[in-house]
Motif scaffolding. Structure first.
Motif, PDB file in Angstrom:
ATOM      1  N   ILE A  27      86.864 -61.858  11.601  1.00  0.00           N
ATOM      2  CA  ILE A  27      88.225 -61.413  11.918  1.00  0.00           C
ATOM      3  C   ILE A  27      88.287 -61.163  13.423  1.00  0.00           C
ATOM      4  N   PRO A  29      89.983 -59.857  17.058  1.00  0.00           N
ATOM      5  CA  PRO A  29      90.728 -58.637  17.389  1.00  0.00           C
ATOM      6  C   PRO A  29      92.220 -58.787  17.115  1.00  0.00           C
ATOM      7  N   THR A  30      92.888 -57.667  16.909  1.00  0.00           N
ATOM      8  CA  THR A  30      94.325 -57.678  16.635  1.00  0.00           C
ATOM      9  C   THR A  30      95.096 -58.101  17.888  1.00  0.00           C
ATOM     10  N   GLU A  31      96.383 -58.405  17.705  1.00  0.00           N
ATOM     11  CA  GLU A  31      97.232 -58.763  18.848  1.00  0.00           C
ATOM     12  C   GLU A  31      97.210 -57.661  19.907  1.00  0.00           C
ATOM     13  N   GLU A  33      94.872 -55.406  20.443  1.00  0.00           N
ATOM     14  CA  GLU A  33      93.560 -55.356  21.095  1.00  0.00           C
ATOM     15  C   GLU A  33      93.392 -56.509  22.079  1.00  0.00           C
ATOM     16  N   ARG A  42     102.020 -58.749  24.171  1.00  0.00           N
ATOM     17  CA  ARG A  42     101.738 -59.218  22.804  1.00  0.00           C
ATOM     18  C   ARG A  42     102.392 -60.571  22.505  1.00  0.00           C
ATOM     19  N   ARG A  46     100.536 -63.717  20.996  1.00  0.00           N
ATOM     20  CA  ARG A  46     101.038 -64.315  19.752  1.00  0.00           C
ATOM     21  C   ARG A  46     101.150 -65.842  19.899  1.00  0.00           C
ATOM     22  N   LYS A  60      95.979 -66.704   9.389  1.00  0.00           N
ATOM     23  CA  LYS A  60      96.470 -65.343   9.204  1.00  0.00           C
ATOM     24  C   LYS A  60      96.450 -64.993   7.723  1.00  0.00           C
ATOM     25  N   GLY A  65      93.894 -59.760   8.356  1.00  0.00           N
ATOM     26  CA  GLY A  65      94.052 -60.040   9.775  1.00  0.00           C
ATOM     27  C   GLY A  65      93.944 -61.531  10.031  1.00  0.00           C
ATOM     28  N   THR A  66      93.571 -61.895  11.244  1.00  0.00           N
ATOM     29  CA  THR A  66      93.453 -63.300  11.628  1.00  0.00           C
ATOM     30  C   THR A  66      91.984 -63.705  11.586  1.00  0.00           C
TER      31      THR A  66
END
Length: 236
Positions: A27, A29-31, A33, A42, A46, A60, A65-66
């Motif tokens: 996974i 990191p998030t958008e 992060e 962001r 994206r 996704k 998460g991604t």
């Protein structure tokens, strides 16, 4: 001209995926992060992430998460008349063919209808497992009218292209008609394509026509859903 930030970030993320820093099933990191890591907004992150999702490097998933995934092979045969081997070679991928069966059978109702034959007429039945980079990609069952090609069984289709053989026999394929469905893999197909049972498959029915709309091929192709995506090109 300067390269847009989202493209630079995309290439950096792709390099991390290819190097194994982000391994398959990891996974990322998030958008939020990633925006902090790269010092951008962001929406920019994206765009970069969505581009990699579109190309099959990321996926996704709800509640996870991604995730890093296997890149998919772009298949263009939906709008181009081209052999599997030629398309793979053009993309820099090494194709390979394994012949599972090649014999003469009597046409059932479906085959006879698609080849405009009488039910029970002789046809060649050629079953091939096609590989790209040592991965099984598609299982193809092709039917060819025996009366038009009486010497076809002498051909080694592990190396010979079907459309080239049809052309050399005097019936080059000049048009095709294709129907697409999505089905689930059964036990046999999952074993051959190295996937789980009930995984999605792209299921194509193809009729190949020579001059004057003479049908010379009817093929049923089952493409792995996890390794392939298809491009459809329309013009007005």
């Amino acid at each position: 001209m300067s390269i847009p930030l989202h493209k630079k970030i995309r290439e950096d993320l792709l390099q991390k995926i290819k190097s194994g820093e982000y391994a398959e099933n990891d996974i990322i990191p998030t958008e939020l992060e990633l925006a902090d890591i790269y010092g951008v907004s962001r929406p920019t992150i994206r765009q970069a992430v969505q581009s990699l999702v579109n190309d099959g490097y990321l996926e996704k998933r709800k509640k996870r998460g991604t995730v890093v995934t296997k890149p998919k092979f772009q298949q263009e045969f939906t709008h181009v008349i081209e052999s599997f081997d030629s398309e793979m070679n053009r993309k820099g991928l090494a194709p390979k063919t394994k012949i599972l069966a090649f014999n003469v059978v009597k046409a059932n109702e479906d085959v006879a209808e698609n080849l405009r034959l009488k039910k029970g007429e002789q046809v060649y039945k050629l079953i091939r497992l096609r590989y790209a980079e040592d991965k099984p990609v598609v299982l193809v069952t092709s039917y060819i009218p025996y009366r038009l090609f009486p010497n076809f069984q002498e051909i080694d289709f592990t190396t010979e292209k079907l459309y080239k053989a049809l052309e050399e026999a005097g019936y080059p394929v000049s048009a095709v008609a294709r129907k697409l469905e999505v089905i689930k893999s059964d036990e046999t197909t999952s074993d051959l394509l190295d996937i789980e049972i009930d995984e999605p498959l792209f299921y194509f029915h193809t009729q190949g026509f020579a001059q004057d709309r003479v049908p010379v091929e009817y093929s049923i192709s089952k493409y792995r859903g996890d390794l392939n995506y298809f491009v459809f090109e329309l013009s007005q």
